[in-house]
Motif scaffolding. Sequence first.
Motif, mmCIF file in Angstrom:
data_model
loop_
_atom_site.group_PDB
_atom_site.id
_atom_site.type_symbol
_atom_site.label_atom_id
_atom_site.label_comp_id
_atom_site.label_asym_id
_atom_site.label_seq_id
_atom_site.Cartn_x
_atom_site.Cartn_y
_atom_site.Cartn_z
ATOM 1 N N VAL A 1 -69.585 19.212 13.436
ATOM 2 C CA VAL A 1 -68.207 19.143 14.072
ATOM 3 C C VAL A 1 -68.477 19.348 15.619
ATOM 4 O O VAL A 1 -68.422 20.622 15.975
ATOM 5 N N PRO A 2 -68.284 18.485 16.359
ATOM 6 C CA PRO A 2 -68.395 18.657 17.819
ATOM 7 C C PRO A 2 -66.865 19.084 18.269
ATOM 8 O O PRO A 2 -66.114 18.618 18.049
ATOM 9 N N VAL A 3 -67.154 20.321 19.050
ATOM 10 C CA VAL A 3 -65.576 20.862 19.399
ATOM 11 C C VAL A 3 -64.769 20.092 20.452
ATOM 12 O O VAL A 3 -63.672 19.987 20.394
ATOM 13 N N LEU A 4 -65.514 19.588 21.473
ATOM 14 C CA LEU A 4 -64.847 18.987 22.732
ATOM 15 C C LEU A 4 -63.953 17.749 22.273
ATOM 16 O O LEU A 4 -63.023 17.549 22.649
ATOM 17 N N LEU B 1 -59.933 17.285 22.392
ATOM 18 C CA LEU B 1 -59.388 16.404 23.156
ATOM 19 C C LEU B 1 -58.384 15.670 22.249
ATOM 20 O O LEU B 1 -57.202 15.120 22.706
ATOM 21 N N VAL B 2 -58.578 15.358 20.953
ATOM 22 C CA VAL B 2 -57.868 14.618 19.971
ATOM 23 C C VAL B 2 -56.678 15.317 19.817
ATOM 24 O O VAL B 2 -55.535 14.888 19.555
ATOM 25 N N PRO C 1 -52.721 17.301 22.308
ATOM 26 C CA PRO C 1 -51.209 17.302 22.275
ATOM 27 C C PRO C 1 -50.622 18.431 21.177
ATOM 28 O O PRO C 1 -49.685 18.894 21.361
ATOM 29 N N LEU C 2 -51.207 18.702 20.209
ATOM 30 C CA LEU C 2 -50.690 19.729 19.437
ATOM 31 C C LEU C 2 -51.210 21.042 19.672
ATOM 32 O O LEU C 2 -50.461 22.181 19.648
ATOM 33 N N LEU C 3 -52.273 21.195 20.733
ATOM 34 C CA LEU C 3 -52.607 22.337 21.369
ATOM 35 C C LEU C 3 -51.429 22.629 22.553
ATOM 36 O O LEU C 3 -51.310 23.886 22.552
#
Length: 86
Positions: free
Chosen positions: A22-25, A29-30, A33-35
């Motif tokens: 699982v790539p973190v970046l 980015l996806v 909005p939740l972040l």
Amino acid sequence: MIPQLVTVGYRRRDGRRLRLYVPVLPILLVLSPLLLIAVLGGLVACLATRVSPLGALRGTGHLLWALPGTRIEVEQGRTAVLVSVR
């Protein structure tokens, strides 16, 4: 350094292994909005509990910086899960 890749390994009861990278970046980015909503919620929680928002942000940064190299292994019977952060 911020983690770049999370590897999740899973060994099933029958002995077969499944490994996910699982790539973190891209995930970050996806989910950005939740972040943003989570950061605003954390700010409100800090103000409600009278905790310094800068101190909480600094602690979160220290936690993220310490993640690379972390390995979490859980084994229950013949099933095992390994999470590795690089």
